[in-house]
Design a protein around this motif. Sequence first.
Motif, PDB file in Angstrom:
ATOM      1  N   UNK A 180       0.848  -1.197   0.000  1.00  0.00           N
ATOM      2  CA  UNK A 180       0.000   0.000   0.000  1.00  0.00           C
ATOM      3  C   UNK A 180       0.878   1.241   0.000  1.00  0.00           C
ATOM      4  N   UNK A 181       0.536   2.179  -0.877  1.00  0.00           N
ATOM      5  CA  UNK A 181       1.272   3.439  -0.933  1.00  0.00           C
ATOM      6  C   UNK A 181       0.879   4.308   0.259  1.00  0.00           C
ATOM      7  N   UNK A 208     -13.421  10.167  -1.725  1.00  0.00           N
ATOM      8  CA  UNK A 208     -12.559  10.538  -2.844  1.00  0.00           C
ATOM      9  C   UNK A 208     -11.977  11.934  -2.686  1.00  0.00           C
ATOM     10  N   UNK A 263       3.760   9.230   8.394  1.00  0.00           N
ATOM     11  CA  UNK A 263       2.545   9.003   9.174  1.00  0.00           C
ATOM     12  C   UNK A 263       2.462   7.582   9.717  1.00  0.00           C
ATOM     13  N   UNK A 269      -7.431  18.347  -4.559  1.00  0.00           N
ATOM     14  CA  UNK A 269      -6.798  17.293  -3.765  1.00  0.00           C
ATOM     15  C   UNK A 269      -6.190  17.919  -2.528  1.00  0.00           C
ATOM     16  N   UNK A 270      -5.911  17.084  -1.529  1.00  0.00           N
ATOM     17  CA  UNK A 270      -5.212  17.534  -0.325  1.00  0.00           C
ATOM     18  C   UNK A 270      -5.850  18.788   0.266  1.00  0.00           C
ATOM     19  N   UNK A 277      -7.805  14.040   1.248  1.00  0.00           N
ATOM     20  CA  UNK A 277      -6.355  13.950   1.084  1.00  0.00           C
ATOM     21  C   UNK A 277      -5.902  13.532  -0.299  1.00  0.00           C
ATOM     22  N   UNK A 278      -5.087  12.492  -0.326  1.00  0.00           N
ATOM     23  CA  UNK A 278      -4.455  11.997  -1.547  1.00  0.00           C
ATOM     24  C   UNK A 278      -4.549  10.476  -1.509  1.00  0.00           C
ATOM     25  N   UNK A 279      -4.112   9.788  -2.559  1.00  0.00           N
ATOM     26  CA  UNK A 279      -4.128   8.318  -2.480  1.00  0.00           C
ATOM     27  C   UNK A 279      -3.396   7.800  -1.238  1.00  0.00           C
ATOM     28  N   UNK A 280      -2.276   8.417  -0.895  1.00  0.00           N
ATOM     29  CA  UNK A 280      -1.515   7.970   0.272  1.00  0.00           C
ATOM     30  C   UNK A 280      -2.355   8.096   1.545  1.00  0.00           C
ATOM     31  N   UNK A 281      -3.030   9.224   1.690  1.00  0.00           N
ATOM     32  CA  UNK A 281      -3.852   9.457   2.882  1.00  0.00           C
ATOM     33  C   UNK A 281      -5.064   8.526   2.878  1.00  0.00           C
ATOM     34  N   UNK A 282      -5.650   8.316   1.701  1.00  0.00           N
ATOM     35  CA  UNK A 282      -6.840   7.455   1.621  1.00  0.00           C
ATOM     36  C   UNK A 282      -6.495   5.995   1.902  1.00  0.00           C
ATOM     37  N   UNK A 283      -5.257   5.589   1.621  1.00  0.00           N
ATOM     38  CA  UNK A 283      -4.839   4.227   1.954  1.00  0.00           C
ATOM     39  C   UNK A 283      -4.679   4.037   3.457  1.00  0.00           C
ATOM     40  N   UNK A 308      -3.015   9.555  10.357  1.00  0.00           N
ATOM     41  CA  UNK A 308      -3.007  10.816   9.612  1.00  0.00           C
ATOM     42  C   UNK A 308      -3.243  12.026  10.521  1.00  0.00           C
TER      43      UNK A 308
END
Lengths: 204, 293
Positions: free
Chosen positions: A85-86, B100, A91, B190-191, B103-109, B35
């Motif tokens: 996972x990216x 959606x 964090x 985004x973000x 944040x960003x893909x990183x935050x959503x993961x 986060x």
Amino acid sequence: MTTAGRADQPDQPDQPDQPDQPDQADQPDQCSYTLSVNGQEHELRGAWMGESLLYVLRNRLGLPGAKNACEQGECGSCSVLVDGELVCSCLVLAATAGGREIVTVEGLGAGERFTDVQVAFTETGAVQCGFCTPGLIVTVHDLLERNPRPSELEIREAISGNLCRCTGYGRILEAVETVRDARLAAASRAAPVAAGATRQEGAG
Amino acid sequence: MSYDCAVSVRVPDSLEELVTGLAADPGCELLAGGTDLMVEINFGRRRPASIMSLSRVTELKGWSEDAATGELVLGGALTYTEMLQPDLAGRLPALAQAARTVGSPQIRNAGTLGGNLATASPAGDTLPVLVALDAVVVVESADGRREVPVGDFVTGAKRTALRPHDVVHSVRVPTRRTRQEFLKVGTRNAMVIAVCSAAVVVDLDSCSVRVALGSVGPVPLRAHEAEELAGEVLDWDAGGVLAGDAHRDGALERFAGLVSAASRPIDDHRSTAAYRRHAVGVCARRALERVAA
């Protein structure tokens, strides 16, 4: 229950220079845990348990690829993969990442060889100051793994968490599209051969 | 310089271990996606004495359908990325739309539904959606399990009904025939933390409309008068759609005005109260047009 164990004799190999972190010399919470990074196990001893994965990668494991800019998940320059996972390594609490597979930008290529994404970034001029580049490289690898055929909008959304203040993103988009197209072309060249092999197996 | 920084880190493998550990150490900080908490730690704003990670508590992960009630049960550790997967997004499109915009893909993961609830930021993007969906928060502790409607769960800005030894176990979303939409205003796509947001749910089973607003008050707010107006204006016999008559535009204007009137925004570094009040009405009106056109 996994409790990061307390080292009997916490050694102090280095005293990383991070003013934000507490003085680590005389604290009782110096523990040990193990991290798996780029396929290698690392024993962390004498580490303060509140350290982020980013801090541990850079200051304790000597892996400076993930960059430290915002420390709040805003810039993406510390992006790594944790169990595929990216995530932003700033964090992730390092002491909770034991038993998980961590891949940094250093672990993407084969040794010193650049990946196709890295080559495309250098050839299209997507690298200027270079600070955001390692995070973007990890993000783009992740994107193309998940979606081999991203549209321009999908690329923009995928890299929206990686801030670049030099390029204006035009050349980054070009680099990603270059790799996408090259991989698709390579796959379509390979496909007929694979199909033929299957037929031969069937005939045999 | 002296620090009070002794910190123990535990990674329980089960819900039982988690709640037992919490009961023994109620001051413990729970770490989900990190986060919010990791930012506080990185900047030295918080030095928790002990932290428990939720990362291995499988009972909190994923989502399911309750076979008995038909409700959707969303795990406390459900990530925003999981909310975006087609299976769940198809059932709860407004929640996916909110996820959606986080944040960003990183935050959503990394970020989770339980984290959004427990942090209870006035700008938490899933909160107005959960309120408009009539969702219920399932809270777990060593004392047992209890259910709290989302509207009662968030008690103030960054304040919740959670006691120190509680954890957000899951969120139950009633299954009804709905059409739903979520819209958010920010300075970029985004973000971005919401300047304001609105969730609109047209409930075809109860022939009613629920409207909940984010970032325009300390807690997510319902716009009751706007809901009543929308309920009267929609043609329920035709499937809850806006009649295409001459009164349509006037009704939508009144709806937007009532939504704005229900907001209680403040001036801060992200926006003025006046802009928020205006924009939240526009968001809700557009959302209603999209789901009832």
